[in-house]
Design a protein around this motif. Sequence first.
Motif, PDB file in Angstrom:
ATOM      1  N   LYS A   1       0.837  -1.213   0.000  1.00 17.69           N
ATOM      2  CA  LYS A   1       0.000   0.000   0.000  1.00 17.69           C
ATOM      3  C   LYS A   1       0.868   1.257   0.000  1.00 17.69           C
ATOM      4  O   LYS A   1       0.573   2.235  -0.686  1.00 17.69           O
ATOM      5  CB  LYS A   1      -0.929   0.000   1.215  1.00 17.69           C
ATOM      6  CG  LYS A   1      -2.027  -1.044   1.154  1.00 17.69           C
ATOM      7  CD  LYS A   1      -2.945  -0.945   2.369  1.00 17.69           C
ATOM      8  CE  LYS A   1      -4.062  -1.972   2.287  1.00 17.69           C
ATOM      9  NZ  LYS A   1      -4.962  -1.910   3.463  1.00 17.69           N
ATOM     10  N   GLU A   2       1.941   1.210   0.796  1.00 20.53           N
ATOM     11  CA  GLU A   2       2.843   2.362   0.842  1.00 20.53           C
ATOM     12  C   GLU A   2       3.502   2.584  -0.523  1.00 20.53           C
ATOM     13  O   GLU A   2       3.669   3.718  -0.972  1.00 20.53           O
ATOM     14  CB  GLU A   2       3.911   2.147   1.912  1.00 20.53           C
ATOM     15  CG  GLU A   2       3.386   2.255   3.332  1.00 20.53           C
ATOM     16  CD  GLU A   2       4.479   2.003   4.364  1.00 20.53           C
ATOM     17  OE1 GLU A   2       5.607   1.662   3.942  1.00 20.53           O
ATOM     18  OE2 GLU A   2       4.202   2.149   5.565  1.00 20.53           O
ATOM     19  N   SER A   3       3.879   1.497  -1.171  1.00 21.96           N
ATOM     20  CA  SER A   3       4.514   1.587  -2.493  1.00 21.96           C
ATOM     21  C   SER A   3       3.559   2.205  -3.508  1.00 21.96           C
ATOM     22  O   SER A   3       3.965   3.039  -4.331  1.00 21.96           O
ATOM     23  CB  SER A   3       4.945   0.192  -2.968  1.00 21.96           C
ATOM     24  OG  SER A   3       5.914  -0.351  -2.114  1.00 21.96           O
ATOM     25  N   VAL A   4       2.272   1.813  -3.434  1.00 20.65           N
ATOM     26  CA  VAL A   4       1.270   2.378  -4.353  1.00 20.65           C
ATOM     27  C   VAL A   4       1.108   3.866  -4.081  1.00 20.65           C
ATOM     28  O   VAL A   4       1.045   4.689  -5.006  1.00 20.65           O
ATOM     29  CB  VAL A   4      -0.080   1.644  -4.216  1.00 20.65           C
ATOM     30  CG1 VAL A   4      -1.156   2.360  -5.031  1.00 20.65           C
ATOM     31  CG2 VAL A   4       0.053   0.202  -4.660  1.00 20.65           C
ATOM     32  N   SER A   5       1.056   4.233  -2.786  1.00 19.36           N
ATOM     33  CA  SER A   5       0.907   5.648  -2.416  1.00 19.36           C
ATOM     34  C   SER A   5       2.096   6.464  -2.896  1.00 19.36           C
ATOM     35  O   SER A   5       1.931   7.571  -3.420  1.00 19.36           O
ATOM     36  CB  SER A   5       0.773   5.777  -0.886  1.00 19.36           C
ATOM     37  OG  SER A   5      -0.357   5.075  -0.426  1.00 19.36           O
ATOM     38  N   ILE A   6       3.297   5.930  -2.718  1.00 19.21           N
ATOM     39  CA  ILE A   6       4.510   6.635  -3.166  1.00 19.21           C
ATOM     40  C   ILE A   6       4.503   6.787  -4.685  1.00 19.21           C
ATOM     41  O   ILE A   6       4.875   7.828  -5.229  1.00 19.21           O
ATOM     42  CB  ILE A   6       5.767   5.879  -2.699  1.00 19.21           C
ATOM     43  CG1 ILE A   6       5.881   5.919  -1.163  1.00 19.21           C
ATOM     44  CG2 ILE A   6       7.035   6.462  -3.332  1.00 19.21           C
ATOM     45  CD1 ILE A   6       6.961   5.004  -0.600  1.00 19.21           C
ATOM     46  N   ALA A   7       4.044   5.716  -5.395  1.00 20.26           N
ATOM     47  CA  ALA A   7       4.006   5.745  -6.856  1.00 20.26           C
ATOM     48  C   ALA A   7       3.050   6.825  -7.353  1.00 20.26           C
ATOM     49  O   ALA A   7       3.381   7.611  -8.253  1.00 20.26           O
ATOM     50  CB  ALA A   7       3.586   4.382  -7.393  1.00 20.26           C
TER      51      ALA A   7
ATOM     52  N   ASP B   1      12.450  -4.741  -2.655  1.00 23.85           N
ATOM     53  CA  ASP B   1      11.671  -3.550  -2.284  1.00 23.85           C
ATOM     54  C   ASP B   1      11.790  -2.468  -3.357  1.00 23.85           C
ATOM     55  O   ASP B   1      10.789  -1.860  -3.774  1.00 23.85           O
ATOM     56  CB  ASP B   1      12.156  -2.994  -0.940  1.00 23.85           C
ATOM     57  CG  ASP B   1      11.867  -3.945   0.212  1.00 23.85           C
ATOM     58  OD1 ASP B   1      10.899  -4.731   0.083  1.00 23.85           O
ATOM     59  OD2 ASP B   1      12.595  -3.900   1.213  1.00 23.85           O
ATOM     60  N   ILE B   2      13.011  -2.189  -3.800  1.00 25.17           N
ATOM     61  CA  ILE B   2      13.235  -1.150  -4.817  1.00 25.17           C
ATOM     62  C   ILE B   2      12.615  -1.566  -6.153  1.00 25.17           C
ATOM     63  O   ILE B   2      11.979  -0.767  -6.840  1.00 25.17           O
ATOM     64  CB  ILE B   2      14.749  -0.872  -4.988  1.00 25.17           C
ATOM     65  CG1 ILE B   2      15.391  -0.480  -3.651  1.00 25.17           C
ATOM     66  CG2 ILE B   2      14.966   0.208  -6.048  1.00 25.17           C
ATOM     67  CD1 ILE B   2      14.853   0.807  -3.065  1.00 25.17           C
ATOM     68  N   MET B   3      12.800  -2.842  -6.473  1.00 26.18           N
ATOM     69  CA  MET B   3      12.250  -3.369  -7.727  1.00 26.18           C
ATOM     70  C   MET B   3      10.726  -3.223  -7.739  1.00 26.18           C
ATOM     71  O   MET B   3      10.128  -2.746  -8.712  1.00 26.18           O
ATOM     72  CB  MET B   3      12.635  -4.859  -7.846  1.00 26.18           C
ATOM     73  CG  MET B   3      12.201  -5.503  -9.134  1.00 26.18           C
ATOM     74  SD  MET B   3      13.448  -5.290 -10.407  1.00 26.18           S
ATOM     75  CE  MET B   3      12.727  -6.286 -11.707  1.00 26.18           C
ATOM     76  N   THR B   4      10.117  -3.605  -6.625  1.00 28.35           N
ATOM     77  CA  THR B   4       8.647  -3.527  -6.528  1.00 28.35           C
ATOM     78  C   THR B   4       8.167  -2.085  -6.655  1.00 28.35           C
ATOM     79  O   THR B   4       7.171  -1.805  -7.328  1.00 28.35           O
ATOM     80  CB  THR B   4       8.172  -4.118  -5.186  1.00 28.35           C
ATOM     81  OG1 THR B   4       8.606  -5.482  -5.093  1.00 28.35           O
ATOM     82  CG2 THR B   4       6.659  -4.060  -5.070  1.00 28.35           C
ATOM     83  N   GLN B   5       8.892  -1.170  -5.997  1.00 30.76           N
ATOM     84  CA  GLN B   5       8.506   0.241  -6.009  1.00 30.76           C
ATOM     85  C   GLN B   5       8.406   0.785  -7.437  1.00 30.76           C
ATOM     86  O   GLN B   5       7.409   1.377  -7.829  1.00 30.76           O
ATOM     87  CB  GLN B   5       9.525   1.059  -5.211  1.00 30.76           C
ATOM     88  CG  GLN B   5       9.313   2.565  -5.257  1.00 30.76           C
ATOM     89  CD  GLN B   5       7.995   2.964  -4.620  1.00 30.76           C
ATOM     90  OE1 GLN B   5       7.731   2.578  -3.490  1.00 30.76           O
ATOM     91  NE2 GLN B   5       7.172   3.703  -5.333  1.00 30.76           N
ATOM     92  N   PHE B   6       9.435   0.566  -8.239  1.00 28.82           N
ATOM     93  CA  PHE B   6       9.450   1.129  -9.592  1.00 28.82           C
ATOM     94  C   PHE B   6       8.528   0.367 -10.542  1.00 28.82           C
ATOM     95  O   PHE B   6       7.970   0.958 -11.464  1.00 28.82           O
ATOM     96  CB  PHE B   6      10.890   1.173 -10.125  1.00 28.82           C
ATOM     97  CG  PHE B   6      11.664   2.329  -9.585  1.00 28.82           C
ATOM     98  CD1 PHE B   6      11.676   3.534 -10.260  1.00 28.82           C
ATOM     99  CD2 PHE B   6      12.354   2.234  -8.386  1.00 28.82           C
ATOM    100  CE1 PHE B   6      12.383   4.622  -9.756  1.00 28.82           C
ATOM    101  CE2 PHE B   6      13.044   3.312  -7.867  1.00 28.82           C
ATOM    102  CZ  PHE B   6      13.069   4.509  -8.553  1.00 28.82           C
TER     103      PHE B   6
END
Length: 405
Positions: free
Chosen positions: A4-10, A325-330
Amino acid sequence: MLFKESVSIAIAALLSNKLRSILTMLGIIIGVGAVIVMISIGMGVRQNVTNSIASLGSNMLIVTPGSANKGGVRSAAGSNQSLKLDDAEAIQKRIKDIDYVAPTVNSSYQVVYGNQNWNTSVYGVTPDYMKIRSLTVASGSFITNADDNSRNRVAVIGSTVATNLFGTKNPVGSNIRIHNQPFKVIGVLESKGQSSMGSDQDDVVLVPLKTAQERLMGITYIRSINIQVTNTNDMDAVQEQVETLLRQRHHIRTGEDDDFNVRNLTSIMETMSSTTTMLTLFLGSIAAISLLVGGIGIMNIMMVSVTERTREIGIRKALGATFKDIMTQFLIESVVIGVAGGLLGVFFGVSISLLISHFSTFTTYITAAPIILSFTFSVGTGLFFGIYPAKKAARLDPIEALRYE
């Protein structure tokens, strides 16, 4: 929670550069919208052709004269006068698996009512013509066998003829003149609209066959024989029987050319359906190229994003963020671009297709398959073209990243 945090950051990263994000999505939006519009147009062409052929009747065989050959000179197809009413009657009596047989003649004449006149196609038909062509009488009645046998001067007119001669008045019971001969209007046909070739199917006048032959046109031959076969599976067999019977009746020897043609509308419909399907796929494939271009745009912008956020990546890795984590984020950021672009593309594609139908005489057909396919492809494009930038970001050395200015 991390997802969820990754989606919000994206989403926050995309909103921080709104113009750049919109321009990145533009390729996806255009691609998805173009696929939907092109396929809906192709489906519309296919449906119009199918409806046009179906309007001639279901399970139809149409027998027409061949070309005349005099002195070695062959004239146009249909110019021969080889078909007779007896041929149609023989087909009706001797061939099984047939529902209706309707011989016809036709010519163009000026039709007059009062001080109004209209040039139209006049057909001589039998009562079975109504059943074969799936015609419906909006008011009045249709031609009967009694009308045909008595050579009555009665007529059933199409809605276009009715409008141009009578306006809003009910034509039933009125007298018109066809080729300067009086005919009584006994019925008005319900509108069938335009065919796929653009011809007006309501611009017709129907009169009894024998009346047309003897009192109007002065001919003894017929122009065509319409045959409705009971079962679609028997079409080829019945066609072969019709050809054999007519060759016998016309005394055509083995090896000689037929003086008639038999067209199978079911085969024509299958051929046209196959052709229009290929056209639809071709249009969709061309439009799909825009999705590829959009994917390259996503990769380009994600590479820029990785460069801009090098220090951020270094800080996150120094605080314990893993390769995954980084891979998922981008990857999430690139997929969000694909999803957002896909949704906007679906909206614009459907809207444009509906506008085409609304503001033109052409009807587009929107189906779920191209919408789902193009949207799925847009998400897949975002994911695929986001892999390389995501890997590049995940492989950054945290020390070198922190030093990056």
